[in-house]
Design a protein around this motif. Structure first.
Motif, PDB file in Angstrom:
ATOM      1  N   ALA A   1     -14.197  -3.912  10.040  1.00  0.00           N
ATOM      2  CA  ALA A   1     -12.747  -3.669   9.982  1.00  0.00           C
ATOM      3  C   ALA A   1     -12.125  -4.028  11.323  1.00  0.00           C
ATOM      4  O   ALA A   1     -11.633  -3.171  12.076  1.00  0.00           O
ATOM      5  N   ARG A   2     -12.145  -5.309  11.648  1.00  0.00           N
ATOM      6  CA  ARG A   2     -11.775  -5.764  12.988  1.00  0.00           C
ATOM      7  C   ARG A   2     -10.286  -5.625  13.288  1.00  0.00           C
ATOM      8  O   ARG A   2      -9.883  -5.734  14.448  1.00  0.00           O
TER       9      ARG A   2
ATOM     10  N   LEU B   1     -10.114   1.097  -4.608  1.00  0.00           N
ATOM     11  CA  LEU B   1      -9.516   0.892  -3.289  1.00  0.00           C
ATOM     12  C   LEU B   1      -9.844  -0.477  -2.707  1.00  0.00           C
ATOM     13  O   LEU B   1      -9.035  -1.076  -1.982  1.00  0.00           O
ATOM     14  N   THR B   2     -11.016  -1.012  -3.007  1.00  0.00           N
ATOM     15  CA  THR B   2     -11.429  -2.287  -2.421  1.00  0.00           C
ATOM     16  C   THR B   2     -10.606  -3.461  -2.939  1.00  0.00           C
ATOM     17  O   THR B   2     -10.683  -4.560  -2.392  1.00  0.00           O
ATOM     18  N   GLU B   3      -9.798  -3.232  -4.002  1.00  0.00           N
ATOM     19  CA  GLU B   3      -8.957  -4.295  -4.570  1.00  0.00           C
ATOM     20  C   GLU B   3      -7.581  -4.349  -3.938  1.00  0.00           C
ATOM     21  O   GLU B   3      -6.804  -5.266  -4.226  1.00  0.00           O
ATOM     22  N   LEU B   4      -7.269  -3.378  -3.084  1.00  0.00           N
ATOM     23  CA  LEU B   4      -5.918  -3.285  -2.514  1.00  0.00           C
ATOM     24  C   LEU B   4      -5.826  -4.125  -1.244  1.00  0.00           C
ATOM     25  O   LEU B   4      -5.954  -3.634  -0.121  1.00  0.00           O
ATOM     26  N   GLY B   5      -5.580  -5.415  -1.437  1.00  0.00           N
ATOM     27  CA  GLY B   5      -5.599  -6.359  -0.323  1.00  0.00           C
ATOM     28  C   GLY B   5      -4.508  -6.156   0.704  1.00  0.00           C
ATOM     29  O   GLY B   5      -4.615  -6.658   1.833  1.00  0.00           O
ATOM     30  N   CYS B   6      -3.434  -5.459   0.357  1.00  0.00           N
ATOM     31  CA  CYS B   6      -2.323  -5.240   1.299  1.00  0.00           C
ATOM     32  C   CYS B   6      -2.435  -3.912   2.040  1.00  0.00           C
ATOM     33  O   CYS B   6      -1.558  -3.576   2.850  1.00  0.00           O
ATOM     34  N   LEU B   7      -3.485  -3.141   1.775  1.00  0.00           N
ATOM     35  CA  LEU B   7      -3.597  -1.793   2.330  1.00  0.00           C
ATOM     36  C   LEU B   7      -3.694  -1.837   3.855  1.00  0.00           C
ATOM     37  O   LEU B   7      -4.570  -2.492   4.417  1.00  0.00           O
ATOM     38  N   ARG B   8      -2.778  -1.103   4.514  1.00  0.00           N
ATOM     39  CA  ARG B   8      -2.740  -1.024   5.973  1.00  0.00           C
ATOM     40  C   ARG B   8      -3.210   0.339   6.483  1.00  0.00           C
ATOM     41  O   ARG B   8      -3.892   0.424   7.499  1.00  0.00           O
ATOM     42  N   THR B   9      -2.822   1.395   5.776  1.00  0.00           N
ATOM     43  CA  THR B   9      -3.116   2.761   6.227  1.00  0.00           C
ATOM     44  C   THR B   9      -3.845   3.504   5.121  1.00  0.00           C
ATOM     45  O   THR B   9      -3.365   3.553   3.980  1.00  0.00           O
ATOM     46  N   LEU B  10      -4.992   4.116   5.470  1.00  0.00           N
ATOM     47  CA  LEU B  10      -5.755   4.913   4.521  1.00  0.00           C
ATOM     48  C   LEU B  10      -6.099   6.249   5.173  1.00  0.00           C
ATOM     49  O   LEU B  10      -6.813   6.296   6.180  1.00  0.00           O
TER      50      LEU B  10
ATOM     51  N   ILE C   1     -18.856   5.935   0.803  1.00  0.00           N
ATOM     52  CA  ILE C   1     -17.830   4.977   1.225  1.00  0.00           C
ATOM     53  C   ILE C   1     -18.385   3.561   1.056  1.00  0.00           C
ATOM     54  O   ILE C   1     -19.375   3.191   1.701  1.00  0.00           O
ATOM     55  N   PRO C   2     -17.781   2.746   0.206  1.00  0.00           N
ATOM     56  CA  PRO C   2     -18.277   1.379  -0.011  1.00  0.00           C
ATOM     57  C   PRO C   2     -18.011   0.508   1.216  1.00  0.00           C
ATOM     58  O   PRO C   2     -16.925   0.542   1.802  1.00  0.00           O
ATOM     59  N   ALA C   3     -19.007  -0.295   1.601  1.00  0.00           N
ATOM     60  CA  ALA C   3     -18.850  -1.174   2.758  1.00  0.00           C
ATOM     61  C   ALA C   3     -17.749  -2.205   2.533  1.00  0.00           C
ATOM     62  O   ALA C   3     -17.119  -2.687   3.483  1.00  0.00           O
ATOM     63  N   GLU C   4     -17.496  -2.562   1.245  1.00  0.00           N
ATOM     64  CA  GLU C   4     -16.461  -3.556   0.936  1.00  0.00           C
ATOM     65  C   GLU C   4     -15.072  -3.090   1.361  1.00  0.00           C
ATOM     66  O   GLU C   4     -14.168  -3.903   1.585  1.00  0.00           O
ATOM     67  N   LEU C   5     -14.912  -1.766   1.475  1.00  0.00           N
ATOM     68  CA  LEU C   5     -13.599  -1.228   1.866  1.00  0.00           C
ATOM     69  C   LEU C   5     -13.178  -1.751   3.233  1.00  0.00           C
ATOM     70  O   LEU C   5     -11.986  -1.970   3.493  1.00  0.00           O
ATOM     71  N   PHE C   6     -14.152  -2.000   4.104  1.00  0.00           N
ATOM     72  CA  PHE C   6     -13.833  -2.392   5.477  1.00  0.00           C
ATOM     73  C   PHE C   6     -13.632  -3.899   5.623  1.00  0.00           C
ATOM     74  O   PHE C   6     -13.434  -4.386   6.735  1.00  0.00           O
ATOM     75  N   ARG C   7     -13.664  -4.603   4.492  1.00  0.00           N
ATOM     76  CA  ARG C   7     -13.349  -6.033   4.528  1.00  0.00           C
ATOM     77  C   ARG C   7     -11.863  -6.287   4.317  1.00  0.00           C
ATOM     78  O   ARG C   7     -11.421  -7.438   4.352  1.00  0.00           O
ATOM     79  N   LEU C   8     -11.109  -5.234   4.051  1.00  0.00           N
ATOM     80  CA  LEU C   8      -9.657  -5.392   3.862  1.00  0.00           C
ATOM     81  C   LEU C   8      -9.040  -5.858   5.179  1.00  0.00           C
ATOM     82  O   LEU C   8      -9.045  -5.151   6.182  1.00  0.00           O
ATOM     83  N   GLU C   9      -8.487  -7.051   5.182  1.00  0.00           N
ATOM     84  CA  GLU C   9      -8.043  -7.688   6.412  1.00  0.00           C
ATOM     85  C   GLU C   9      -6.816  -7.036   7.030  1.00  0.00           C
ATOM     86  O   GLU C   9      -6.574  -7.189   8.227  1.00  0.00           O
ATOM     87  N   GLU C  10      -6.031  -6.312   6.221  1.00  0.00           N
ATOM     88  CA  GLU C  10      -4.802  -5.715   6.737  1.00  0.00           C
ATOM     89  C   GLU C  10      -5.000  -4.276   7.213  1.00  0.00           C
ATOM     90  O   GLU C  10      -4.075  -3.674   7.767  1.00  0.00           O
ATOM     91  N   LEU C  11      -6.180  -3.706   7.020  1.00  0.00           N
ATOM     92  CA  LEU C  11      -6.404  -2.298   7.334  1.00  0.00           C
ATOM     93  C   LEU C  11      -6.354  -2.073   8.852  1.00  0.00           C
ATOM     94  O   LEU C  11      -7.216  -2.550   9.590  1.00  0.00           O
ATOM     95  N   THR C  12      -5.338  -1.308   9.301  1.00  0.00           N
ATOM     96  CA  THR C  12      -5.165  -1.057  10.739  1.00  0.00           C
ATOM     97  C   THR C  12      -5.325   0.423  11.097  1.00  0.00           C
ATOM     98  O   THR C  12      -5.595   0.739  12.259  1.00  0.00           O
TER      99      THR C  12
END
Length: 474
Positions: free
Chosen positions: A126-127, A75-84, A96-107
């Motif tokens: 996950a700002r 999951l941490t490789e999905l740079g376009c992920l918006r909804t999880l 839950i890996p902390a890297e998951l929340f570095r995805l810039e598009e996650l809203t």
């Protein structure tokens, strides 16, 4: 799943309710390199399939109702992920890996109905989050850093956890529109941060140990608040601060211990739904009749009697639902039957003896529930006045019989029409009697006309004789 050459062009797939347990996940999914949304709900997954790591254009991923305990994987490789959406799994905070929340598009992130005992580490990064759902877990505290950084949140659901308070940084959520805190032991949370949330539209605080002391008095700033739920809080009365919320549309105060309502209820000039079920009310204030926008009023399981319902309730022209089951009503005010928009009238389990005659005027009523009122006697329906029934309808009788009667003819009075029978023999007798009466009327009419002709002839003869006499005197 066969490779037909079109898989790279697929934009979305719904695999809901397939069985992907024990390595049955289709390997061909890795070829769907253009897929943007993917539903894997109820597919018996126990881990994140490695094939998902190839879906670099994936924006929306749903993994609802599986057996996931960990989200480690691709999951941490999905740079376009918006909804999880990971709702209804068995995910733990450590999974839950902390890297998951570095995805810039996650809203949008939904981690509700899992086994989280604390807020996942790194979530504050996950700002871009706009929607965060952590409800139905076992979280007992919120770290200060979380709300310092997630200042763009529009929707936050923390219900059904073990929270006793919220951090002071809650006031930083200036863009928040929906805040759900139901079923938390928030007895120490004074809501002092609440007036800072000026864009708040929906606030749910059901079963959160609210008292008259831990609700701030300065709530005037919440001008956008339209929905408020304070059910199941043992409130003895409506907190005064609530009357300053002039734009409320929906208010739930059910399952409290409220004994009376203030006349200030009239300030809720936008209120459409008011739920006061399961309280200790003996009367509703007359000022309720000034809330002209009210559409739904629920007062089930109180102690209302006939005097407790204001007689002016008929002014509520928009009222569609009036539900007063399990009260002490022996009658209802006639004014309630003047609510022309009423579609549901629930009066189950009262002490009703009868209802106003005007109950039959509620022609648009879809539901009338009168069960468990053993002494109830319904009023009779009023007889319908039929068109052409004479003086009762027009106040003037234009019938031939009446006009002949005025001219001096002996016309029998017709039998009243309210004793009509469905008996065919009686109907035939009435028709025969009607024809006979008509024949007699025609004969009388002929006599009148003959008499008028004879009078005219006598006048003509008299005039002729007078003219001859006058000629002879010349």
């Amino acid at each position: 799943m066969a490779n037909t050459g079109v898989l790279p062009f697929v934009r979305g797939v719904d695999f809901t309710s397939n069985d992907f347990s024990d390595g049955k996940f289709p390997d061909a999914v890795r070829l769907m390199t253009g897929v943007q949304w993917l539903k894997l709900d109820k597919t018996n997954l126990t881990q994140i399939p490695e094939e998902l790591g190839k879906l670099l254009k994936l924006e929306h991923l749903s993994l609802v109702r599986n057996d996931l305990e960990r989200l480690y994987g691709e999951l941490t490789e999905l740079g376009c992920l918006r909804t999880l959406n990971i709702r209804h799994n068995r995910v733990k905070s450590s999974g839950i890996p902390a890297e998951l929340f570095r995805l810039e598009e996650l809203t949008t992130l939904d981690l509700s109905h899992n086994n989280l005992k604390e807020v996942p580490e790194g979530l504050e990064r996950a700002r871009a989050l706009l929607v965060l759902n952590l409800s139905h877990n076992h979280i007992d505290s919120i770290p200060n850093a979380l709300f310092m950084h997630l200042t763009d949140l529009l929707f936050l659901d923390l219900s059904s956890n073990s929270l006793e308070t919220l951090p002071p940084q809650t006031r930083r959520l200036a863009n928040l529109q929906t805040l759900i805190l139901n079923h938390n032991p928030l007895g120490h949370f004074q809501l002092r941060q609440l007036p800072s949330l000026m864009n708040l539209e929906t606030l749910h605080m059901r079963d959160t140990q609210r008292t008259l002391n831990n609700i701030p008095g300065n709530m005037d700033s919440l001008t956008n608040l339209t929905e408020l739920d304070l059910a199941q809080n043992a409130l003895p009365k409506v907190p005064e601060a609530l009357y300053s919320l002039r734009n409320l549309c929906r208010l739930n105060l059910s399952d409290n211990e409220i004994t009376e309502l203030s006349q200030a209820i009239e300030f809720w000039q936008h209120l459409k739904t008011l739920n006061l079920c399961r309280n200790k009310l003996t009367a509703l204030p007359a000022s309720l009749c000034k809330v002209m926008t009210l559409c739904r009023l629920y007062v089930n399981d109180n102690q209302l009697d006939f005097e407790g319902i204001p007689s002016g309730i008929g002014k509520l022209s928009n009222l569609e639902v009036f539900s007063a089951a399990n009260n002490q009503l022996e009658m209802i005010p006639e004014g309630l039957c003047r609510c022309g928009s009423l579609k549901k009238l629930i009066l189950t389990a009262n002490r009703l003896i009868t209802l106003p005659d005007a109950i039959h005027l509620l022609t648009d009523l879809d539901v009338l529930d009168l069960r468990d009122n053993p002494e109830l006697v319904m009023p009779p329906k009023p007889t319908e006045v039929q068109r052409g029934s004479g003086i009762e309808f027009y106040n003037i009788d234009f019938s031939l019989q009446h006009q002949l009667r005025l001219a001096g003819a002996n016309v029998p009075v017709p039998a009243p029409s309210n004793n009509l029978s469905k008996d065919p023999i009686a109907r035939k007798m009435r028709l025969r009697r009607g024809r006979r009466d008509q024949e007699e009327a025609d004969q009388d009419q002929a006599k009148i006309l003959k008499g008028m002709k004879d009078i005219a002839k006598d006048k003509n003869k008299q005039k002729t004789a007078e003219e001859v006499k006058a000629e002879s005197l010349k």
